[in-house]
Each structure stands twice: as structure tokens, then as C-alpha cells.
Design a protein around this motif. Structure first.
Motif, PDB file in Angstrom:
ATOM      1  N   UNK A 107      17.274  -7.207  -0.885  1.00 17.33           N
ATOM      2  CA  UNK A 107      17.955  -6.328   0.054  1.00 17.33           C
ATOM      3  C   UNK A 107      18.890  -5.412  -0.740  1.00 17.33           C
ATOM      4  N   UNK A 108      18.734  -4.082  -0.529  1.00 17.16           N
ATOM      5  CA  UNK A 108      19.550  -3.085  -1.221  1.00 17.16           C
ATOM      6  C   UNK A 108      20.169  -2.155  -0.179  1.00 17.16           C
ATOM      7  N   UNK A 109      21.475  -1.999  -0.208  1.00 19.49           N
ATOM      8  CA  UNK A 109      22.207  -1.136   0.730  1.00 19.49           C
ATOM      9  C   UNK A 109      21.938  -1.501   2.198  1.00 19.49           C
ATOM     10  N   UNK A 110      21.476  -2.729   2.481  1.00 16.42           N
ATOM     11  CA  UNK A 110      21.309  -3.173   3.855  1.00 16.42           C
ATOM     12  C   UNK A 110      19.890  -3.276   4.368  1.00 16.42           C
ATOM     13  N   UNK A 111      18.878  -2.992   3.530  1.00 22.91           N
ATOM     14  CA  UNK A 111      17.473  -3.087   3.955  1.00 22.91           C
ATOM     15  C   UNK A 111      16.625  -3.551   2.771  1.00 22.91           C
ATOM     16  N   UNK A 112      15.393  -3.905   3.061  1.00 20.18           N
ATOM     17  CA  UNK A 112      14.469  -4.333   2.009  1.00 20.18           C
ATOM     18  C   UNK A 112      14.023  -3.119   1.201  1.00 20.18           C
ATOM     19  N   UNK A 113      14.065  -3.234  -0.126  1.00 12.90           N
ATOM     20  CA  UNK A 113      13.706  -2.103  -0.984  1.00 12.90           C
ATOM     21  C   UNK A 113      12.861  -2.559  -2.156  1.00 12.90           C
ATOM     22  N   UNK A 114      11.929  -1.697  -2.549  1.00 12.61           N
ATOM     23  CA  UNK A 114      11.113  -1.910  -3.740  1.00 12.61           C
ATOM     24  C   UNK A 114      11.126  -0.614  -4.533  1.00 12.61           C
ATOM     25  N   UNK A 115      11.675  -0.646  -5.747  1.00  7.22           N
ATOM     26  CA  UNK A 115      11.678   0.586  -6.544  1.00  7.22           C
ATOM     27  C   UNK A 115      10.286   0.921  -7.048  1.00  7.22           C
ATOM     28  N   UNK A 116       9.984   2.229  -7.096  1.00 10.77           N
ATOM     29  CA  UNK A 116       8.749   2.725  -7.682  1.00 10.77           C
ATOM     30  C   UNK A 116       9.016   3.178  -9.114  1.00 10.77           C
ATOM     31  N   UNK A 117       9.976   4.095  -9.237  1.00 10.56           N
ATOM     32  CA  UNK A 117      10.243   4.736 -10.513  1.00 10.56           C
ATOM     33  C   UNK A 117      11.731   5.038 -10.600  1.00 10.56           C
ATOM     34  N   UNK A 118      12.376   4.568 -11.647  1.00  7.41           N
ATOM     35  CA  UNK A 118      13.782   4.859 -11.883  1.00  7.41           C
ATOM     36  C   UNK A 118      13.922   5.370 -13.307  1.00  7.41           C
ATOM     37  N   UNK A 119      14.261   6.623 -13.429  1.00  6.24           N
ATOM     38  CA  UNK A 119      14.464   7.262 -14.714  1.00  6.24           C
ATOM     39  C   UNK A 119      15.599   8.266 -14.525  1.00  6.24           C
ATOM     40  N   UNK A 120      16.285   8.632 -15.580  1.00  9.73           N
ATOM     41  CA  UNK A 120      17.376   9.596 -15.472  1.00  9.73           C
ATOM     42  C   UNK A 120      16.882  10.863 -14.781  1.00  9.73           C
TER      43      UNK A 120
END
Length: 97
Positions: free
Chosen positions: A1-14
Motif C-alpha cells: 500500500x502506497x499513499x493509501x492504495x495498492x500500487x505496483x511500480x513499472x518504471x522509476x528513473x530520474x
């Protein structure tokens, strides 16, 4: 749970972040006022269900296949009152993302 809901990251880059969010009935994204604004733009693409939202003080109902942009520094939050989950693709971009 992230910020109050279920989350799955795809891509995190600068400069670019993307993820899938599922908002169940009763969940509230960014309920904490301190978490409501980002220093970069955030694009929310609703891909299923219905969600209530508040962007820059204006309340909206998102349904169908709608998208909404929260500009940098603008407060935003989402909550779900329906039994059907609301599903989003979130894309955050720009300096600081």
C-alpha cells in the motif's frame, strides 16, 4: 500500500516514474494533506472503475477512460465509494520526479 492504495511500480528513473494503482472501496490516496502535492506534474489515467477526486480544491468524479493532470505543486487526492475497484496508471515526470 502506497499513499493509501495498492500500487505496483513499472518504471522509476530520474525524471520519470510510472506505476499501476488499484483503489478499493474505502481507500483514500493522499488523505494526508502533507502528501497531496508533488513538485512535478502527475498524470492519472483511469483504466477501470470510478473514483472521486479533488484537484486544486475542485471535486470531480472520474469514470470510464478519463485522464487527469495534476500540475506541479497542485494538491490532489482520490477516494473510492464504489464496490468496484478504481484502477489507474500514474505517470510522474519532469524535474524532481
Amino acid at each position: 500500500v502506497v499513499h493509501g492504495a495498492y500500487a505496483t511500480p513499472f518504471y522509476y528513473e530520474k525524471g520519470l516514474r510510472s506505476s499501476y494503482y488499484r483503489l478499493e472501496k474505502g481507500q483514500h490516496i493522499n488523505a494526508d494533506e502533507e502528501m497531496q502535492a508533488n513538485p512535478f506534474p502527475s498524470l492519472f489515467i483511469l483504466i477501470g472503475g470510478t473514483a472521486q477526486s479533488k484537484i486544486g480544491g475542485q471535486e470531480l468524479t472520474l469514470d470510464g477512460k478519463q485522464a487527469m493532470l495534476a500540475p506541479a505543486g497542485v494538491a490532489h487526492e482520490f477516494w473510492n465509494l464504489d464496490d468496484t475497484p478504481a484502477e489507474f496508471i500514474l505517470i510522474m515526470f519532469g524535474e524532481g520526479a
